[in-house]
Design a protein around this motif. Sequence first.
Motif, short mmCIF file in Angstrom:
data_model
loop_
_atom_site.label_atom_id
_atom_site.label_comp_id
_atom_site.label_asym_id
_atom_site.label_seq_id
_atom_site.Cartn_x
_atom_site.Cartn_y
_atom_site.Cartn_z
N TYR A 188 -18.52 -26.35 8.75
CA TYR A 188 -17.31 -26.24 9.56
C TYR A 188 -17.07 -27.48 10.42
N SER A 189 -17.74 -28.56 10.10
CA SER A 189 -17.51 -29.84 10.79
C SER A 189 -17.60 -29.71 12.30
N MET A 190 -18.68 -29.14 12.78
CA MET A 190 -18.82 -29.00 14.22
C MET A 190 -19.71 -30.14 14.73
N ALA A 242 -15.06 -22.59 18.35
CA ALA A 242 -13.71 -23.01 17.94
C ALA A 242 -13.42 -22.64 16.49
N ALA A 243 -14.37 -22.07 15.80
CA ALA A 243 -14.17 -21.74 14.39
C ALA A 243 -14.61 -20.30 14.12
N PRO A 244 -13.72 -19.34 14.32
CA PRO A 244 -14.11 -17.93 14.14
C PRO A 244 -14.64 -17.64 12.74
N LEU A 245 -14.11 -18.35 11.76
CA LEU A 245 -14.61 -18.10 10.41
C LEU A 245 -16.02 -18.64 10.24
N GLY A 294 -30.34 -22.84 8.60
CA GLY A 294 -29.13 -22.23 8.03
C GLY A 294 -27.94 -22.36 8.96
N LEU A 301 -22.84 -25.07 10.59
CA LEU A 301 -22.17 -26.01 11.51
C LEU A 301 -21.64 -27.21 10.75
N ALA A 302 -22.43 -27.70 9.80
CA ALA A 302 -21.98 -28.85 9.01
C ALA A 302 -20.80 -28.46 8.12
N THR A 356 -27.49 -24.66 11.15
CA THR A 356 -27.06 -26.07 11.14
C THR A 356 -26.22 -26.35 9.91
N LEU A 357 -26.57 -25.73 8.80
CA LEU A 357 -25.76 -25.89 7.58
C LEU A 357 -24.35 -25.33 7.78
N TRP A 405 -25.18 -15.19 7.70
CA TRP A 405 -26.46 -15.89 7.52
C TRP A 405 -27.56 -15.22 8.33
N LEU A 455 -11.88 -28.11 23.26
CA LEU A 455 -11.77 -27.01 22.30
C LEU A 455 -13.07 -26.88 21.50
N VAL A 456 -13.58 -28.04 21.05
CA VAL A 456 -14.77 -28.02 20.19
C VAL A 456 -16.04 -27.82 21.02
#
Lengths: 215, 207
Positions: free
Chosen positions: A138-140, A83-86, A130, A135-136, A132-133, A94, A209-210
């Motif tokens: 981008y608030s996943m 859900a977060a292409p960026l 990395g 992911l954090a 996981t970082l 990474w 979505l998420v």
Amino acid sequence: MPQFLLFACLILEAALLASLVLRRRWRSSYLLTPCITSWLAADALVFLRPGFNTWTFWSFKESLHALLALGLGLELGWRLLAAAPLGQAAAKRWIAGVTLVAWALLSMPPNGPTEALARLVAALAWLYTGLTLVLARYSMPLTKLHGTLLFALPPYCLLYWLTWSRVGDDATLAGVVNPAAFVLVLGALSWASWTSDGEPPVEPALAHLVWPWTR
Amino acid sequence: MDALIFGGWLVLLAALVARRERLGRAAWQDWELATAGVPDDDDATGLGRRALAAVENFAEARHDAALDVQVRALAEFTGATFAGDLRARLQLGRRQVRLLALAGDARPFDGLTWHAPWLRAATTLDAWLARLPGEPRAVARLRRQLTLLSTLALLERVRRAWCAERPRALARVEADATCLEQAAARVQEALERGRQARREQLHGPRH
């Protein structure tokens, strides 16, 4: 590896595989099922036919598991950041960085026969942490299974690296501590896979979505 | 080298532990905030309609048939045009564009439904203005009027929200809604007055 630890591995791997199939958790990661299946198959062979546990077989299965774990990490990065292409772009950067570091590590002359594999597994610890970082960043939100994978595998990978880059130095580390840690990881994964995540505290459309695999 | 591998990982772990709440319930809250809807969706789509109406009024005021055709074409803009335009302008990912485009039609999430019509109107209007033939001063005036709508500012803000501070900052875009809507009303009034003045000029004052 002591037989009781090998038996515990078998039970937990079977439980994990059963939950992936019965609770349809395989949808949350396509590579996890082949990964667990290969662990189960290798451990079952060694348990039923101890003669299988040759140096060649050990090298093959460990290399296969490391490659599957690498694929699993890449898949998690791709799926959890769908859900977060960026975020996916950051994850790619990474992964490229870790690949470079891993390549540098692997190009150094190894101290022992298992050192190259151990370094690859150490790079996996970096890759997972990395990711996981990212992911954090981008608030996943993570499911229990994904969270356990991302938090439990890196410490185990480092222990593995510590064990097999010093093979022969410490038989207890290779024979007991490492397998016991693997049993703990499998136990945590089985628990996470069998317990429910509960309903996400948002609208179903947003949850889908998420977490696209819940559609 | 061993210390580097282990120490580096510990640094990563420490950074992760500091952000661990962003992987749990707080993450869902972020997403909820980013896609928080507005109570009345008609207000949002209304601006798109008013912005289009403003251009239509402008075309009418100029009595320009060619412009009329362009305005009709503009009014019929499709999701595909919108997606291509938006993607190029905002450098969004395909999925984001698809979501935004979808939001205008299917209303999958209230929050995206809110800003999709705005973006659609603003982007298409801006693209259209870039190709607009005719008197440079008139075009410049229309551009100024549309700038009143802060279209580009909105685009830039949304781009930043998606690219840099997503998802938390996206909620701040909501604050623009009222300003833009008021600006749209002012543009509408100004154009209405202009049209009225032109009618009076052509047909004499209304009694």
